[in-house]
Design an enzyme around this catalytic site. Sequence first.
Site, short mmCIF file in Angstrom:
data_model
loop_
_atom_site.label_atom_id
_atom_site.label_comp_id
_atom_site.label_asym_id
_atom_site.label_seq_id
_atom_site.Cartn_x
_atom_site.Cartn_y
_atom_site.Cartn_z
N LYS A 13 0.83 -1.22 0.00
CA LYS A 13 0.00 0.00 0.00
C LYS A 13 0.87 1.27 0.00
CE LYS A 13 -2.04 -1.11 3.88
NZ LYS A 13 -1.36 -2.40 4.12
N ARG A 88 -9.25 1.20 8.71
CA ARG A 88 -8.81 -0.17 8.98
C ARG A 88 -9.86 -0.96 9.74
NH1 ARG A 88 -2.84 0.79 9.04
NH2 ARG A 88 -1.80 -1.23 8.90
N ARG A 127 11.49 -5.95 4.61
CA ARG A 127 11.22 -4.50 4.49
C ARG A 127 12.23 -3.72 5.33
NH1 ARG A 127 5.33 -2.00 5.21
NH2 ARG A 127 5.32 -3.06 7.22
N ARG A 160 11.46 -2.36 10.97
CA ARG A 160 10.50 -1.82 11.94
C ARG A 160 10.27 -2.83 13.06
NH1 ARG A 160 5.51 0.19 8.26
NH2 ARG A 160 4.37 -0.87 9.93
N ARG A 171 -0.45 -9.27 13.28
CA ARG A 171 -1.03 -8.20 12.44
C ARG A 171 -1.88 -8.79 11.32
NH1 ARG A 171 3.88 -4.73 10.65
NH2 ARG A 171 2.31 -3.37 9.76
#
Length: 214
Positions: A13, A88, A127, A160, A171
């Site tokens: 996203k 969300r 990531r 992160r 998540r």
Amino acid sequence: MKIIMLGAPGAGKGTQAKMIAEKYSIPHISTGDIFRANIKEGTDLGKKAKEYMDKGLLVPDELVVDLVVDRLTWDDTKNGYVLDGFPRTIPQAEALTKALAARGEKVDFAINIDIPDENIIERMGGRRACVTCGATYHIVNIPPKKEGVCDKCGSELILRDDDKPETVRKRLDVYHEQTQPLIDYYTKEGVLKDVDGTVDMMDVFGAIVQILGE
Ligand code: ADP
Ligand code: AMP
């Protein structure tokens, strides 16, 4: 053009929202980025949000909704925006619909980036995010020119805290339970557009441009 980005954590996203913002000259509004900036600055909001984010949970609706509704009144939103990471939950989507309706507006496109859970864990583990400007990379798929260094601003790239594998699994559960129902919500609103998120990022972007128009 008012666009929202839907998809699991790690679907791409943020990567796509940044390209959309640039091509169509509209702001990229990421609630995750807003929370991370608040955490970095040590604000009360940041402290509260961090408790939830580190556990892979969503920040409560009451801490998110007013913040976004206010952000959407800024001058730079006159020609639209791309919302990344909001809404969300169904209550967040309802609050957005209501706030927009009060101004005679509505969401034009809900772009759903579709990707199976198996791909997500690999994406999130790889990531890397810039500590200063928030640019994101992937160590294999979208590597920076120099390992560990942001191409755009030269700052350090980090994994992160919430991209560690156990947190990513949590998540994903939260996504399926609380966020996936938004696909139905925006299908009923008549604005949902699916794109295949498993292909190269430029091909995903090509599919999005087909939807939004040149
Ligand atoms: P989200 O904002 O949905 O959480 P990101 O845009 O940060 O996801 O993407 C998650 C990770 O996957 C990042 O490391 C990013 O560089 C990488 N990525 C994004 N799009 C693609 C793609 N089409 N193919 C492979 N990797 C991708
Ligand atoms: P993101 O950068 O979009 O992956 O968001 C990182 C984290 O910030 C999420 O896992 C949530 O804990 C929190 N967050 C971001 N946006 C929202 C939102 N709209 N509602 C609740 N929590 C959010």
